[in-house]
Design a protein around this motif. Structure first.
Motif, mmCIF file in Angstrom:
data_model
loop_
_atom_site.group_PDB
_atom_site.id
_atom_site.type_symbol
_atom_site.label_atom_id
_atom_site.label_comp_id
_atom_site.label_asym_id
_atom_site.label_seq_id
_atom_site.Cartn_x
_atom_site.Cartn_y
_atom_site.Cartn_z
ATOM 1 N N ASP A 82 0.858 -1.184 0.000
ATOM 2 C CA ASP A 82 0.000 0.000 0.000
ATOM 3 C C ASP A 82 0.898 1.238 0.000
ATOM 4 O O ASP A 82 1.448 1.624 1.032
ATOM 5 C CB ASP A 82 -0.903 -0.011 1.234
ATOM 6 C CG ASP A 82 -1.815 1.216 1.313
ATOM 7 O OD1 ASP A 82 -1.773 2.063 0.394
ATOM 8 O OD2 ASP A 82 -2.574 1.334 2.306
ATOM 9 N N HIS A 85 0.106 4.286 2.474
ATOM 10 C CA HIS A 85 0.075 4.099 3.936
ATOM 11 C C HIS A 85 0.839 5.218 4.634
ATOM 12 O O HIS A 85 1.950 5.582 4.232
ATOM 13 C CB HIS A 85 0.673 2.749 4.311
ATOM 14 C CG HIS A 85 0.331 2.313 5.701
ATOM 15 N ND1 HIS A 85 0.847 2.927 6.825
ATOM 16 C CD2 HIS A 85 -0.495 1.329 6.154
ATOM 17 C CE1 HIS A 85 0.364 2.335 7.910
ATOM 18 N NE2 HIS A 85 -0.448 1.363 7.521
ATOM 19 N N GLU A 86 0.255 5.744 5.702
ATOM 20 C CA GLU A 86 0.845 6.876 6.418
ATOM 21 C C GLU A 86 2.248 6.582 6.951
ATOM 22 O O GLU A 86 3.061 7.497 7.109
ATOM 23 C CB GLU A 86 -0.052 7.283 7.597
ATOM 24 C CG GLU A 86 -0.214 6.181 8.656
ATOM 25 C CD GLU A 86 -1.127 6.557 9.805
ATOM 26 O OE1 GLU A 86 -1.822 7.588 9.694
ATOM 27 O OE2 GLU A 86 -1.159 5.815 10.811
ATOM 28 N N ASP A 87 2.537 5.314 7.226
ATOM 29 C CA ASP A 87 3.824 4.944 7.811
ATOM 30 C C ASP A 87 4.817 4.420 6.774
ATOM 31 O O ASP A 87 5.939 4.051 7.132
ATOM 32 C CB ASP A 87 3.610 3.875 8.891
ATOM 33 C CG ASP A 87 4.138 4.311 10.259
ATOM 34 O OD1 ASP A 87 4.755 5.388 10.335
ATOM 35 O OD2 ASP A 87 3.949 3.570 11.238
ATOM 36 N N LYS A 89 4.654 5.791 3.099
ATOM 37 C CA LYS A 89 4.770 6.626 1.897
ATOM 38 C C LYS A 89 6.056 7.452 1.854
ATOM 39 O O LYS A 89 6.589 7.713 0.771
ATOM 40 C CB LYS A 89 3.548 7.526 1.745
ATOM 41 C CG LYS A 89 3.282 8.467 2.903
ATOM 42 C CD LYS A 89 1.942 9.197 2.701
ATOM 43 C CE LYS A 89 1.623 10.129 3.842
ATOM 44 N NZ LYS A 89 0.307 10.786 3.667
ATOM 45 N N THR A 296 0.822 -2.137 -5.876
ATOM 46 C CA THR A 296 -0.105 -2.409 -4.777
ATOM 47 C C THR A 296 -0.911 -3.672 -5.057
ATOM 48 O O THR A 296 -0.983 -4.571 -4.213
ATOM 49 C CB THR A 296 -1.046 -1.216 -4.551
ATOM 50 O OG1 THR A 296 -0.272 -0.069 -4.214
ATOM 51 C CG2 THR A 296 -2.035 -1.505 -3.421
ATOM 52 N N THR A 304 2.432 -5.232 2.582
ATOM 53 C CA THR A 304 2.409 -4.017 3.399
ATOM 54 C C THR A 304 2.916 -4.320 4.806
ATOM 55 O O THR A 304 3.683 -3.529 5.389
ATOM 56 C CB THR A 304 0.977 -3.443 3.453
ATOM 57 O OG1 THR A 304 0.537 -3.139 2.128
ATOM 58 C CG2 THR A 304 0.916 -2.193 4.305
ATOM 59 N N THR A 458 2.300 -2.638 9.752
ATOM 60 C CA THR A 458 1.392 -1.887 8.889
ATOM 61 C C THR A 458 0.440 -2.793 8.121
ATOM 62 O O THR A 458 0.801 -3.880 7.689
ATOM 63 C CB THR A 458 2.206 -1.045 7.898
ATOM 64 O OG1 THR A 458 3.282 -1.840 7.355
ATOM 65 C CG2 THR A 458 2.810 0.166 8.568
ATOM 66 N N PRO A 460 -2.934 -2.448 5.030
ATOM 67 C CA PRO A 460 -3.503 -1.511 4.043
ATOM 68 C C PRO A 460 -4.526 -0.571 4.650
ATOM 69 O O PRO A 460 -5.225 -0.907 5.619
ATOM 70 C CB PRO A 460 -4.151 -2.467 3.026
ATOM 71 C CG PRO A 460 -3.350 -3.717 3.106
ATOM 72 C CD PRO A 460 -2.996 -3.849 4.563
ATOM 73 N N SER A 462 -3.732 2.493 5.944
ATOM 74 C CA SER A 462 -3.118 3.156 7.100
ATOM 75 C C SER A 462 -3.598 2.541 8.414
ATOM 76 O O SER A 462 -3.812 3.234 9.415
ATOM 77 C CB SER A 462 -3.388 4.669 7.072
ATOM 78 O OG SER A 462 -2.654 5.271 6.023
ATOM 79 N N LYS A 463 -3.757 1.215 8.395
ATOM 80 C CA LYS A 463 -4.112 0.478 9.600
ATOM 81 C C LYS A 463 -2.917 -0.338 10.076
ATOM 82 O O LYS A 463 -1.871 -0.382 9.424
ATOM 83 C CB LYS A 463 -5.316 -0.429 9.315
ATOM 84 C CG LYS A 463 -6.583 0.330 8.957
ATOM 85 C CD LYS A 463 -7.723 -0.606 8.646
ATOM 86 C CE LYS A 463 -8.983 0.168 8.258
ATOM 87 N NZ LYS A 463 -10.101 -0.744 7.893
ATOM 88 N N TYR A 464 -3.102 -1.003 11.234
ATOM 89 C CA TYR A 464 -2.030 -1.789 11.846
ATOM 90 C C TYR A 464 -2.619 -3.056 12.439
ATOM 91 O O TYR A 464 -3.783 -3.094 12.825
ATOM 92 C CB TYR A 464 -1.327 -0.979 12.939
ATOM 93 C CG TYR A 464 -0.776 0.340 12.463
ATOM 94 C CD1 TYR A 464 0.540 0.442 12.014
ATOM 95 C CD2 TYR A 464 -1.588 1.477 12.410
ATOM 96 C CE1 TYR A 464 1.034 1.655 11.541
ATOM 97 C CE2 TYR A 464 -1.091 2.689 11.938
ATOM 98 C CZ TYR A 464 0.216 2.767 11.505
ATOM 99 O OH TYR A 464 0.704 3.952 11.025
#
Length: 553
Positions: A82, A85-87, A89, A296, A304, A458, A460, A462-464
């Motif tokens: 992904d 993803h915030e963590d 990109k 992706t 991810t 991480t 997809p 921006s989840k964990y």
């Protein structure tokens, strides 16, 4: 390679499978719950924290804070990443010679608009393969018309090796069909029963989430023996699983049920032909220019999660922290479908990563048949000639891979093991009988173990979340290799492998042999007999590079 190993799920699930009884009783004021467990236990230190992590935090605080890191690219050959993803990109590799979205191969490397990597499972029309066949299915589909119903003596001598292969793979295919059907029969009632128990416990205990804290100290006065017995059993199972709560257990069982049904409907379907989407000749291993730029793909969960373990942004104060720091970039190479990867795609993915600047390649996948092995072996040799380290997951089938080959193989058909290829087993968080993941493959062809149970990373969107598998252990080591390469850029691939192995101290804990009730010394399950440790690896790299510098090398 599944991130939800069957042996892991069934051992967890069957331990939790208790009669769906009524637990209703009076509820009183809850007692204070203990602190929740640390999500990223991987980064903790065995000595200081009494957790079998790799000492990431201690390494940065004590050994690396005064050092400068150099840029390093780690390729992740997987199912997809992904890219939003915030963590992740900010840590994605960007092809410096390619212009985004112009439809031109600006750098003339044969791949149009490969900004963050390449997808060997895509068609030129933008479509992508999601579920593919198992290698056993592909082989049976190809060989059955040639050899079914024939006796060996009626087959030309030049074709008898292929005839023998068909007889073997036919049995393995049938066993795989049987196993998947059995899994489906286990998972469906298991998921229903666990969901029922979970909801009853929430009601009885007056909580919205049944986690280890609640199970260790149920928030009721004078609980009866039945409730204590159940919560104690659930606590031990949940703690060893690495999952955060019973909701996660139920979700994993439900997801595993869906995946198993997909395997039966598609991966084991002799008439299914997903490769038509790619539009290439899957048996032409010389062909390299196919696919598309979508790294992706339709299901980026596995890749991810792997990418985050290696190098999730350590400086953005979001989510998690990867093993490797800000100087490391992740290159995505999509070549692993839901099913078995094609040898052609693996070989091309390795070559793409090497040619575009990767120093380390993570390979969290594997299988037990490799019809085009020569192409993969040649790609491994190519990576070796260019000084690129390949980090490979040992597999999740509780097998001794000294006795059965797990591909890509760490050793060529003849000759010594590759100097740039390291194979990783999965370990747990505690230095006791749970140190070895019950699903992990083992043997002297496994070089070292690394955390692979309940690994938080991480997802997809921006989840964990947590996943388990040697798929999680391999990127932990890839992250360690990336740290070493970034702070000690003079180290070769062979140096990285040697330092990682030499710094993994033998652990003489008695553990169950995976897939067996027999107890063995942990040192018997791999070449090193130890768990990877970043702190010790950096210490060793420091000593060896200083020694080399003082001797003028």
């Amino acid at each position: 390679m599944s991130a939800f190993p069957h042996s892991f799920l069934t051992s967890l699930g069957l331990a939790l499978l208790v009669p769906a009884v009524s637990l209703a009783q009076s509820v009183s004021t809850p007692t204070p719950a203990p602190a929740a467990p640390v999500q990223q236990w991987t980064h903790l230190d065995p000595t200081k924290d009494k957790v079998m992590g790799i000492s990431t935090q201690r390494t940065y605080e004590e050994l690396l804070k005064a050092r400068t890191a150099s840029p390093v690219v780690v390729a992740v050959i997987d199912a997809g990443i992904d890219t939003t993803h915030e963590d992740l990109k900010r840590v994605l590799w960007k092809n410096p010679k390619e212009i985004v979205g112009n439809g031109i191969d600006d750098d003339k490397n044969g791949y149009v608009d490969d900004i963050h990597g390449w997808n060997f499972l895509g068609g030129k029309d933008g479509r992508n393969v999601d579920v593919d066949l198992y290698e056993e299915t592909r082989l049976v589909a190809r060989l059955k018309p040639l050899y079914e119903g024939k006796v060996r003596t009626a087959v030309p001598a030049a074709k008898r090796a292929e005839y023998d292969l068909y007889q073997k793979v036919k049995k393995d295919y049938a066993e795989k069909v049987k196993e998947e059907k059995q899994q489906l029969e286990e998972y469906k009632p298991l998921g229903e029963n666990l969901a029922n128990i979970n909801e009853q416990l929430k009601a009885v205990l007056g909580v919205t989430r049944v986690d280890t804290a609640v199970l260790r100290r149920p928030p009721v006065k004078n609980p009866d023996a039945r409730l204590i017995g159940l919560t104690t059993q659930l606590y031990e199972s949940l703690k060893s699983s690495g999952l955060p709560d019973m909701d996660a257990v139920v979700k994993q069982i439900q997801e595993a049920t869906t995946e198993t049904q997909k395997h039966l409907d598609y991966s084991l379907n002799l008439d299914y032909k997903p490769r038509a989407i790619v539009g290439d000749d899957e048996n032409n291993t010389k062909d390299r220019n196919y696919g598309n730029a979508d790294i992706t793909g339709p299901d980026a969960l596995h890749g991810t999660h792997v990418a985050g373990i290696i190098a999730a942004d350590r400086e953005n104060n979001l989510g998690i922290q990867g093993v490797a720091g800000a100087s490391v970039r992740i290159m995505g190479v999509r070549a692993v479908p839901n099913g078995d990867e094609h040898d052609k795609d693996v070989a091309n993915a390795i070559r793409y990563a090497v040619d575009n600047g990767a120093s380390i390649i993570n390979m969290s996948f594997g299988k037990y048949y490799s019809p085009h092995r020569a192409a993969v072996d040649a790609a491994i040799r190519y990576a070796e000639s260019k000084g690129v380290l390949l980090v490979h997951a040992a597999g999740n089938e509780s097998k001794n891979i000294d006795a059965i080959v797990h591909y890509p193989a760490p050793t060529p058909v003849s000759g010594a093991a590759y100097s740039n290829f390291i194979t990783i087993g999965a370990s747990g968080s505690t230095n006791d009988a749970q140190l070895t993941a019950n699903f992990s493959n083992y043997g002297k062809k496994v070089d070292v173990f690394a955390p692979g149970v309940g690994i938080y990373s991480t997802m997809p969107g921006s989840k964990y979340g947590n996943e388990s598998g040697t798929s999680m252990a391999a990127p932990t080591v890839a992250g360690v290799a990336a740290v070493l390469k970034s702070y000690f850029p003079q180290l070769t691939a062979a140096d990285l492998k040697r330092i990682i192995m030499q710094s993994a101290a033998p652990v003489h804990t008695k553990v169950p042999q995976p897939g067996d009730t027999k107890t063995v010394d942990f040192t018997q399950l791999s070449t090193t007999g130890g768990v990877v440790n970043l702190y010790k690896a950096v210490q060793l790299a420091t000593q060896q590079t200083q020694k080399g510098a003082s001797s003028g090398q």
